[in-house]
Scaffold this motif. Structure first.
Motif, short mmCIF file in Angstrom:
data_model
loop_
_atom_site.label_atom_id
_atom_site.label_comp_id
_atom_site.label_asym_id
_atom_site.label_seq_id
_atom_site.Cartn_x
_atom_site.Cartn_y
_atom_site.Cartn_z
N MET A 250 -3.60 12.12 84.24
CA MET A 250 -2.34 11.46 83.92
C MET A 250 -1.70 12.02 82.64
O MET A 250 -0.88 11.37 82.00
N SER A 251 -2.07 13.25 82.31
CA SER A 251 -1.50 13.87 81.10
C SER A 251 0.00 14.08 81.24
O SER A 251 0.48 14.57 82.27
N PRO A 252 0.78 13.76 80.20
CA PRO A 252 2.23 13.97 80.25
C PRO A 252 2.67 15.33 79.72
O PRO A 252 3.87 15.61 79.68
N LYS A 253 1.73 16.18 79.33
CA LYS A 253 2.09 17.44 78.68
C LYS A 253 3.02 18.28 79.54
O LYS A 253 2.78 18.47 80.73
N GLY A 254 4.08 18.79 78.91
CA GLY A 254 4.99 19.70 79.59
C GLY A 254 5.95 19.04 80.54
O GLY A 254 6.64 19.73 81.30
N LEU A 255 6.03 17.70 80.54
CA LEU A 255 6.88 16.98 81.48
C LEU A 255 7.91 16.16 80.71
O LEU A 255 7.61 15.06 80.22
N ASP A 256 9.11 16.68 80.57
CA ASP A 256 10.18 15.99 79.87
C ASP A 256 10.85 14.99 80.80
O ASP A 256 11.45 15.37 81.81
#
Length: 471
Positions: A250-256
């Protein structure tokens, strides 16, 4: 199509028509031997399968990342170079999935089934095998090997079989996703192939609390659960701490988030399951939760509050051998070298790894039947590294292995010819060199040692240079 008996052509047996068994059967038939392929489905079904088609995908529909930066991308290329069945069917059934090789699963399994059934040297028998057969055989009965056959393999090897638990993720109907909340994008804008569902901190904590309280299916034989790290149920990931899921699947990295222009607190992603884009599976959400609780948890994901779950996540027992105790790198059983093992039963994890070991086991079974020695791919190749690991790993606490860059030898240090200083290459510099070294070694081996027709790679003119080593 069944082949007419021909006593002048040797015959081998393949047990199981999953990814490993289908690949093994076709590889052996292409090498010029007759194959008697046993598949018990649909006469006898398993808890995980839905059809009688070969190579049915029961968990994810992805065969892993593509390209020179990916270890699975290298294994895909090695199999493409020798005309591998599974990777060829995957290429022909490909769906948009960013840098991953994802497939339309029904189309994929139908292609594999046709290729195997249509080969004139393959005879398919729809029946269960409960004991290891006489003669040269590839045992590729998969993670749901029947108790009777598993017990006979254990008897033959003198080694107890092991088990771990594997899970599949829920699949959601596209028209039930709220795109006022969710949006399509890949990480760092590499593609728009994924659907992203963003959490605020409060939404994530509410979701996590529900996940902690949700009830799991607990069959009677789950007294000592051992989960494979690469397919961990989301509820088991959550047991490791409140932040573990959002630093994992559920990592939000790289998702604007287009509504805020910032990364959310956490993100649940969905990946396309079918060619029409009507079905989407939750990435990293393998689960064994009870279906009612599973629905309640899924509908706490922002954008999925009205989600229609068309296939619930399920969990099932997988069976595998302690490979370092019983297998050689040729995939032959040490106790009986006329028997070869491939796929999950051999101690691999992953669709592509199953196919690759199936290809090698089928190729070596054919070689044995034709009076030739069994072979091992070069250590520099990903397949060579994988089977060497299976044969030589520490048997204590052995778990199934995915391919990864640590399976192939490191590059020699780059040393400046004048100053003698050593420069350590970064991953992005190093992996294309490892990829090309491996694929060159594999195709040369397949052509020169195995005597196969291969598709050799053609590198671009501006190829990455090999590091300079000190003499």
């Amino acid at each position: 199509m069944s082949a007419a008996p021909d006593s002048s052509i040797p015959t081998i047996t393949v047990i199981g028509a999953g990814l490993a068994g289908s690949e093994a059967a076709l590889a052996a038939a292409r090498a010029g031997v007759r194959v008697r392929l046993y598949e018990m489905r649909p006469v006898k079904m398993t808890p995980a399968h839905r059809s009688g088609n070969f190579a049915e995908l029961v968990c994810s529909n992805s065969l892993g990342g593509e390209g020179e930066q990916q270890s699975k991308g290298l294994l895909q290329a090695e199999l493409r170079s020798v005309g591998g069945l599974i990777v060829g069917a995957a290429d022909a059934s490909k769906l948009p999935a960013g840098n991953a090789l994802a497939v339309e699963r029904d189309e994929f399994s139908e292609r594999v089934t046709r290729a195997v059934r249509d080969h004139p040297l393959i005879e398919v028998r729809g029946e269960e095998v409960t004991a290891v057969p006489e003669g040269i055989a590839v045992i590729a009965s998969g993670p749901l090997t029947s108790d009777a056959l598993a017990a006979d393999v254990a008897r033959l090897t003198g080694s107890e079989r092991l088990s771990f638990y594997d899970a599949a993720a829920p699949v959601i109907a596209a028209d039930s996703i709220d795109f006022e909340v969710a949006w399509r994008a890949g990480r760092y804008e590499q593609s728009a192939d994924y659907v992203n569902c963003p959490f605020t901190k409060d939404e994530y904590l509410a979701f996590f609390a529900a996940l902690e309280q949700a009830r799991a299916h607990t069959p009677h034989d789950w007294e000592h659960l051992e989960f494979f790290e690469g397919c961990m149920p989301i509820e088991e990931i959550a047991r490791r701490g409140v932040d573990t899921p959002r630093f994992g699947p559920m990592s939000p990295k790289g998702l604007d988030d287009p509504r805020t222009g910032r990364w959310p607190y956490a993100v649940a992603q969905l990946r396309q399951e079918d060619r029409a884009g009507q079905l989407w599976s939750l990435v990293g959400f393998q689960t064994g939760l009870k279906w009612g609780d599973q629905k309640a948890v899924v509908q706490l994901i922002p954008g999925l509050q009205n989600a229609e779950i068309v296939r619930y996540g399920v969990m099932h027992r997988n069976t595998y051998l302690n490979a370092p105790e019983v297998l050689d790198a040729t995939l032959q059983l040490r106790a009986d070298p006329t028997k070869l093992v491939a796929g999950v039963l051999a101690g691999t994890e992953g669709y592509l790894e199953s196919a690759a070991t199936g290809w090698l086991a089928g190729t070596n079974a054919a070689r044995l039947a034709l009076g030739q020695p069994a072979l091992v791919p070069p250590a520099e190749s990903m397949l060579g590294g994988l089977v060497r690991y299976l044969a030589t790993a520490n048997p204590k606490g052995f778990q199934p292995m995915n391919v990864n860059w640590a399976l192939v030898p490191e590059l020699p240090a780059e040393v400046h010819p004048r100053t003698g200083k050593v420069r350590k290459l970064g991953k992005r510099e190093k992996r294309p060199i490892l990829y090309r070294r491996a694929l060159d070694a594999f195709t040369a081996w397949a052509q020169d040692d195995a005597g196969l027709a291969v598709t050799r790679p053609v590198w671009p003119a501006a190829a990455v240079e090999e590091p300079v080593t000190a003499s």
